[in-house]
Enzyme design. Sequence first.
Site, mmCIF file in Angstrom:
data_model
loop_
_atom_site.group_PDB
_atom_site.id
_atom_site.type_symbol
_atom_site.label_atom_id
_atom_site.label_comp_id
_atom_site.label_asym_id
_atom_site.label_seq_id
_atom_site.Cartn_x
_atom_site.Cartn_y
_atom_site.Cartn_z
ATOM 1 N N ASP A 121 -44.313 19.831 -128.305
ATOM 2 C CA ASP A 121 -45.478 19.594 -127.442
ATOM 3 C C ASP A 121 -45.075 19.323 -126.002
ATOM 4 O O ASP A 121 -43.967 18.855 -125.732
ATOM 5 C CB ASP A 121 -46.282 18.392 -127.945
ATOM 6 N N ILE A 122 -46.030 19.545 -125.110
ATOM 7 C CA ILE A 122 -45.786 19.352 -123.675
ATOM 8 C C ILE A 122 -45.355 17.924 -123.360
ATOM 9 O O ILE A 122 -44.518 17.686 -122.498
ATOM 10 C CB ILE A 122 -47.030 19.758 -122.861
#
Length: 249
Positions: A121-122
């Site tokens: 994930d970012i």
Amino acid sequence: MTEPLRLSKRMSELGLCSRREADEWIARGWVRVDGKVVSELGSKVLPHQRITIERQASAEQARRVTILINKPMGYVSGQAEDGYKPAVTLIGPDTRWSEDKTPQQFHPSQLRSLVPAGRLDIDSVGLLVLTQDGRIAKQLIGEDTSIEKEYLVRVKYSKPGRLPDSDLRLLNHGLSLDGKKLLPAKVSWQNDDQLRFILREGKKRQIRRMCEAVGLKVIGLKRVRIGRVKLGDLPPGQWRYLRPDEQFQ
């Protein structure tokens, strides 16, 4: 009687390459079945038939690289989205880790067809694998993969006191996401505010959603291992090649 299988599917099952690579090689005349060249896409084979590939295919495969990067926060794993850059933009001669001892020389052509083998994930950091090799992609993200991924997760409990042992047991086994039971995990406390997660699957934002289900808020998430390959001392924002002696399983 055993049913015939699509040749590209059989090649993927045997671990020779990915289905996409198989179709490319078949079209180029680089695949033989029982010694005869098969160049028609969609051709089928029986499980007992012997499949071999030409030297050109092996040589092309040997040139494909796999890169390990310590992804910092704020980068997406794959295609650019919402104005955020993909992790592949961090790869260049200046960001290669100085401790990388592999003899491989960097060339911009290695960035072509370099795809993430799994998401991060970012807002998560740590080990991300980018590869041109369909065999490695299948190992890490194929439907039947059983390769462990290990994470260190800093958390905050949203209720008074400490997370009950019964909820820790739930994190290990018993939770469902999207109406489907999760595979057993290994979750244990590392210290007062950090958990270690070892998973064999990778649903979208899985760890964050698992934590939410028992009242934990994730403050930080770092992937430190995929199979036998560890993040180690690789600095954030830097990368190295997968060594010839390293294997994920």
